[in-house]
Design a protein around this motif. Sequence first.
Motif, PDB file in Angstrom:
ATOM      1  N   PRO A 177       0.817  -1.215   0.000  1.00  0.00           N
ATOM      2  CA  PRO A 177       0.000   0.000   0.000  1.00  0.00           C
ATOM      3  C   PRO A 177       0.844   1.256   0.000  1.00  0.00           C
ATOM      4  O   PRO A 177       2.029   1.239   0.361  1.00  0.00           O
ATOM      5  N   TYR A 237      -4.855   3.749   1.683  1.00  0.00           N
ATOM      6  CA  TYR A 237      -5.870   3.203   2.585  1.00  0.00           C
ATOM      7  C   TYR A 237      -6.041   4.152   3.760  1.00  0.00           C
ATOM      8  O   TYR A 237      -5.268   4.143   4.718  1.00  0.00           O
ATOM      9  N   ASN A 243     -14.640   5.984   3.245  1.00  0.00           N
ATOM     10  CA  ASN A 243     -13.381   5.559   2.629  1.00  0.00           C
ATOM     11  C   ASN A 243     -12.808   6.742   1.865  1.00  0.00           C
ATOM     12  O   ASN A 243     -13.294   7.109   0.799  1.00  0.00           O
ATOM     13  N   GLY A 251      -7.946   2.704  -2.239  1.00  0.00           N
ATOM     14  CA  GLY A 251      -8.082   1.256  -2.158  1.00  0.00           C
ATOM     15  C   GLY A 251      -9.322   0.871  -1.380  1.00  0.00           C
ATOM     16  O   GLY A 251      -9.846   1.645  -0.565  1.00  0.00           O
ATOM     17  N   THR A 252      -9.829  -0.330  -1.616  1.00  0.00           N
ATOM     18  CA  THR A 252     -11.036  -0.799  -0.941  1.00  0.00           C
ATOM     19  C   THR A 252     -10.719  -1.198   0.499  1.00  0.00           C
ATOM     20  O   THR A 252      -9.756  -1.935   0.753  1.00  0.00           O
ATOM     21  N   LEU A 253     -11.535  -0.700   1.442  1.00  0.00           N
ATOM     22  CA  LEU A 253     -11.405  -1.092   2.846  1.00  0.00           C
ATOM     23  C   LEU A 253     -12.187  -2.379   3.061  1.00  0.00           C
ATOM     24  O   LEU A 253     -13.373  -2.451   2.743  1.00  0.00           O
ATOM     25  N   THR A 272      -9.745  -2.045   9.921  1.00  0.00           N
ATOM     26  CA  THR A 272      -9.784  -3.133   8.947  1.00  0.00           C
ATOM     27  C   THR A 272      -8.710  -4.152   9.301  1.00  0.00           C
ATOM     28  O   THR A 272      -7.768  -3.858  10.045  1.00  0.00           O
ATOM     29  N   ASN A 311      -3.421  -4.572   4.468  1.00  0.00           N
ATOM     30  CA  ASN A 311      -3.640  -3.139   4.287  1.00  0.00           C
ATOM     31  C   ASN A 311      -4.502  -2.591   5.420  1.00  0.00           C
ATOM     32  O   ASN A 311      -5.488  -1.895   5.201  1.00  0.00           O
TER      33      ASN A 311
END
Length: 394
Positions: free
Chosen positions: A159, A256, A285, A289-291, A347, A351
């Motif tokens: 990341p 992130y 968010n 990037g996707t959490l 999370t 990441n």
Amino acid sequence: MGLKISFRVPVILVSALILILALSSTSVATSEGVKITTSFPRIEVNPGQNIQLTVNVNNLSADYQTLSLQVAAPEGWQANLKSGGYLVKMVTLAPFENQPISLTITQPTGVSLGSYTVVINALDSSGNIIDSLSIVVDVAEVSPLGLTLSTTSPSIEGPAGKSFQFSVDLVNETGEERDIDLSYIAPANWTVTFSPGYESTLIRTIHMKAGARQTLRITVTPASTADAGEYPITVLATSGAYSQSLDLKAIITGTYTMDLSTSDGLLNLSAPQGEVSTVTLVVSNTGSGTLEKMGFRSSGPSGWEIKFDPDQISSILPGSSAQVVVSIKPPADAIPGDYSLRITASTSGSNSVSKTIELRVTVLGSIVWGIVGLVIIIIVVLGLVFIFWRLGRR
């Protein structure tokens, strides 16, 4: 008298014969008992390249051997036998001993291409050559191995905001002891550092013996503004005319980051004793990037009941948000006043990222006690009215 003389003559002759045979036997043993060898009797080098070889002087006999060593080199060349920091001129060998000695050969400036021979002679105490070793040096325009850089993991993914660490092997195959400079080519505002092995010391130059191998830890730190994508980094090792490069790749999967707040933006609320109050949290968010796999936890006064609905969110896409309802129930015997409640959203996985907010919860007294207090006040007021009414009639 004559008989005695005639008897002594044969004895003297026999003794002399035995002595001659012994000397002859010793001379033969000495000449056959010494051998000079090297693993590389013929080599090919570039013009001007220094040469270092190991020469072994072997005593193959059961006697001690003391030998003089002489080196003959072509005109303008220099060749020396060394042991440590000393030049070796003589060597004494125990029975069946093998003594390794370093041979250093230096070419003259402007040497012509061709074959040149260096000869090492071993001489006995009388100056007789017992054994010789010839080493042929072919001077040619060759491409020596020089410096080599290699790695088993040239590409690393991670990341944004985190460093990448590469393990790279550097080998000095120039045939010489050298200082090697380390440098890099990277995107703007990126930094690259070098450390030997797993040490914390940062270096930009490393000293290596001929044939030595050194593992380098290369730490690549991206710029804070770097977006998701693939970024090339080139590592360079340079020493004189020798240079070697290695291409690495850092793959940034995204940034992130997230934001955590309440739906109304307020960080304070009221909660009656023993009763449930709710507050809605908004998780946003703010990265690229996707959490994924987001969970929640709380830290507050002892005995409080804190529940989340939902208690886990599978994923939040970039630019999106999700709401979570938090139920807060102070104990029935909680003392009225202000309390601090910390709520964290985080999370899991490689990441991982987290965010914490602090809520101020004001605990109110029970409604029942409020009603009882109100009734008491009403009774007191009615009592005072009645008393004033009676006194007024008198």
